[in-house]
Design a protein around this motif. Structure first.
Motif, short mmCIF file in Angstrom:
data_model
loop_
_atom_site.label_atom_id
_atom_site.label_comp_id
_atom_site.label_asym_id
_atom_site.label_seq_id
_atom_site.Cartn_x
_atom_site.Cartn_y
_atom_site.Cartn_z
N ILE A 118 7.13 -5.25 -14.58
CA ILE A 118 7.99 -6.21 -14.63
C ILE A 118 8.44 -6.60 -13.43
O ILE A 118 8.96 -7.74 -13.10
N MET A 119 8.46 -5.55 -12.51
CA MET A 119 8.99 -5.82 -10.98
C MET A 119 8.00 -6.66 -10.43
O MET A 119 8.12 -7.57 -9.57
N ALA A 120 6.70 -6.41 -10.52
CA ALA A 120 5.55 -7.12 -10.12
C ALA A 120 5.67 -8.50 -10.52
O ALA A 120 5.33 -9.24 -9.87
N THR A 217 -1.63 -9.42 -10.45
CA THR A 217 -0.54 -9.75 -9.80
C THR A 217 -0.68 -9.96 -8.29
O THR A 217 -0.40 -10.87 -7.70
N TYR A 218 -1.10 -8.85 -7.93
CA TYR A 218 -1.29 -8.96 -6.25
C TYR A 218 -2.53 -9.93 -5.97
O TYR A 218 -2.32 -10.43 -4.66
N ILE A 238 4.50 -9.84 2.13
CA ILE A 238 3.99 -8.48 2.56
C ILE A 238 5.30 -7.47 2.50
O ILE A 238 5.03 -6.37 2.36
N LYS A 239 6.52 -8.09 2.94
CA LYS A 239 7.60 -7.28 2.89
C LYS A 239 8.15 -6.52 1.65
O LYS A 239 8.24 -5.46 1.34
N THR A 240 7.76 -7.37 0.64
CA THR A 240 8.53 -6.99 -0.72
C THR A 240 7.46 -6.45 -1.42
O THR A 240 7.58 -5.54 -2.13
N CYS A 241 6.19 -6.94 -1.42
CA CYS A 241 4.98 -6.46 -2.04
C CYS A 241 4.78 -4.88 -1.46
O CYS A 241 4.10 -3.89 -2.42
N SER A 242 4.64 -4.46 -0.30
CA SER A 242 4.49 -3.41 0.30
C SER A 242 4.98 -2.30 -0.27
O SER A 242 4.78 -1.04 -0.59
N TYR A 290 12.88 1.92 -1.01
CA TYR A 290 13.54 0.68 -1.44
C TYR A 290 14.77 0.48 -0.46
O TYR A 290 15.15 -0.59 -0.10
N GLY A 291 15.50 1.64 -0.31
CA GLY A 291 16.68 1.61 0.69
C GLY A 291 16.37 1.11 2.06
O GLY A 291 17.16 0.53 2.81
N LEU A 292 15.16 1.70 2.55
CA LEU A 292 14.80 1.44 3.90
C LEU A 292 14.10 0.10 4.35
O LEU A 292 14.33 -0.66 5.03
N GLN A 293 13.44 -0.44 2.95
CA GLN A 293 12.61 -1.36 3.51
C GLN A 293 13.25 -2.92 2.89
O GLN A 293 13.03 -4.02 3.16
#
Length: 313
Positions: A118-120, A217-218, A238-242, A290-293
């Motif tokens: 669901i996040m994807a 999805t990707y 790229i930022k969110t999907c990686s 998730y915290g770092l990205q």
């Protein structure tokens, strides 16, 4: 007395890790610190999103399901294991409690996959249909997707455990650090081919559905990014999907390792170690990744530390 009613009251012995006397306390300390970090980091992110109004967005509200699931997964397994290590003895548990733990283990493992699906979906709508995002991803839709993720992870596990509970037993030893479905049906001396095939088919169906949904999805996101020459859109994708993809690959790799090792009795100790690490590695890495990205979460954490460094006059 009915055979099944007898086994509801049966006491089972759970084999823990084979730890030497000299390594008991180092292993206990490492696992305790890992569990403490898992709980603080995951629940901390949930509290952060709940308290910060700027993070009250569909992306973060859907993401909340993952740290909650990670905290619950670690709690189902690690506290009992820590107690056994400190006591330096095998753990004894009732059959009913063992079935409940197995249900929790499998349903939470499955929900990790459904939550990432669901996040994807959220990332797909945000990148491929940005103008419709606020219309599609309403608060009602977020709640609906979250409920679907948890329910679809629970129902199949009931179906998997039902044939196992009906088996007769010839042993009372769980050859695993905690209760799960394979360990439960291995208590029986009956022909387990049906249970093994059924469990394998269910696992393959979960993997196929999970991998297919994520891959599709990707692929659609990649198609939109290649078709659109907007560099900002590509950077956002790229930022969110990686981040999401790294978390998913870690989960998939750990899950596959445990399921494969369950089929080879020669690697029993390695399987036991892998079955514990699956509740340590993904659950501790997910909040870090998730915290770092994630810019908003990272900025909020930085603000907390900056406030603490300010000395009031």
């Amino acid at each position: 007395m009915d055979n099944r009613s007898y086994f509801r009251n049966e006491i089972l012995r759970i084999e823990g890790l084979q730890i030497t006397q000299y390594s008991t306390y180092p292993v206990f300390i490492l696992l305790f610190l890992a569990y403490l970090f898992i709980m603080v980091s995951n629940l901390g992110i949930v509290m952060m999103i709940a308290m910060e109004k700027a993070l009250h967005k569909p992306m973060y509200l859907l993401f909340c399901n993952l740290p909650v699931n990670d905290a619950l997964s670690a709690t189902v397994v690690l506290p009992g294991l820590l107690k056994d290590i400190l006591a330096e003895s095998d753990r004894y548990i009732s059959y009913a409690a063992c079935v409940i733990q197995a249900f929790g283990v499998h349903s939470l493992s499955t929900s990790a996959h459904t939550i990432l699906i669901i996040m994807a979906l959220d990332r797909y709508v945000a990148i491929c249909n940005p103008l419709r995002y606020n219309t599609v991803m309403t608060n009602k839709m977020v709640v609906r997707l979250s409920v679907i993720a948890w329910v679809t992870a629970t129902v199949p596990i009931v179906i998997i455990l039902a044939p196992t509970v009906r088996l007769s037993h010839c042993t009372s030893t769980i050859s695993n650090p905690y209760c799960d479905n394979p360990s439960l049906f291995k208590l029986s001396c009956e022909n387990l081919s049906v249970n093994q095939i059924f469990g394998l088919i269910t696992s393959v169906m979960l993997w196929t559905t999970s991998i297919s949904c994520i891959s599709l999805t990707y692929l659609k996101i990649a198609h939109v990014c290649l078709k659109n020459q907007n560099s900002t859109l590509k950077s956002k994708a790229i930022k969110t999907c990686s981040t999401h993809l790294i978390v998913y690959l870690i989960l998939l790799g750990c899950s596959c390792t445990v399921i494969i090792l369950h089929r080879f009795s020669d690697y029993e100790e390695l399987r036991k170690l892998a079955s514990i690490l699956i509740y340590v590695i993904p659950t501790s890495l997910n909040p870090v990744i998730y915290g770092l990205q994630t810019k908003e979460i990272r900025h909020w954490i930085e603000q907390i530390f900056l406030r603490r460094k300010v000395i009031p006059r």
